[in-house]
Design a protein around this motif. Sequence first.
Motif: not given
Length: 313
Positions: A115, A138, A142, A151-152, A155, A166, A168, A261
């Motif tokens: 992002w 993603s 976020g 941030t959503f 994506v 998609c 998330y 992450s």
Amino acid sequence: MESQELMVRASWLYHVEGLTQAQIAERMNLTRRRVNELLSEALATGLVRVTFTSPLAENVRLEGELCKKFALTEAMIVSTPADETLLHAVLGRAAAAFLDRLIDVHRPRSIGVGWGSTLRETVHQMTRSHMPDLEVRSMMGGLTRGTEINTFDIVRGFAAVLDAKCHYFAAPIYADGEASRALIIEQPVFKEFLMKAASVDLSFLSVGDLTKKSLQVRYGLPVSVDSGELAASGAVGDLLGHYLDERGDPVDHPLNRQVISPDLESYRMIKTRVIASGGVHKRRVISAALRGKLATALVTDLDTARWLLSAEN
């Protein structure tokens, strides 16, 4: 002299008159292989020199040098705007064209995105496509505060423009502590998400610096951590929330043990890793990412490219 005369004649017909190698071979009573050898030798010996009058020629030359220096498969350089507030838009437009071509040629099954302002601009500039089997994921947790970039939305934006699926990542970028992170990522849903995020065919990210221009610094850091503390630990910026030193290695700071992450070793397993970033404030972290082999392709601006290739770097 006879060989030089043949080189001159073949080169003139090819570069000036625009004949194909087959046409030159027929006119000069030579084989196509011999014509190809003459043209190659003319360039190699300097008898023929190809020059470009476009200012974009420097960009192309520096792209090649960036690829050679940092073992990249591809680089794309755009002119640095005089107004730095336009940099995200300029980089986003270039990144969109780069991704359009990359996706069209390689037809990835999955794309992981981060992002940031450059990625937001990229989404706005991309060509609409219909790829219902493609998964857009993603790559990281976020922001939990701040309103400049949802941030959503990043994506969802990529998935919408590509008409793709998609996925998330409904988690904060940092857990409260190392123990909390361990509990979170042991949950089957998060464990699976991290595994799939690190298994995408193509990742598209930006990097974050340590200045107040960084959304991560303004909104993403835990309240107990500030950018000065990270800088004191040797950090120059982050990728996927992992703070890196000048060599591209994670610094020894508790925050790197709280980030939700993929770890950098898993991330390096992604075949195509595109980073789009530029500007004076991001030079050191871009350099770190390249030195750490965290990118296979780079989209950046001309002034940043010159700095990356300069003696001081």
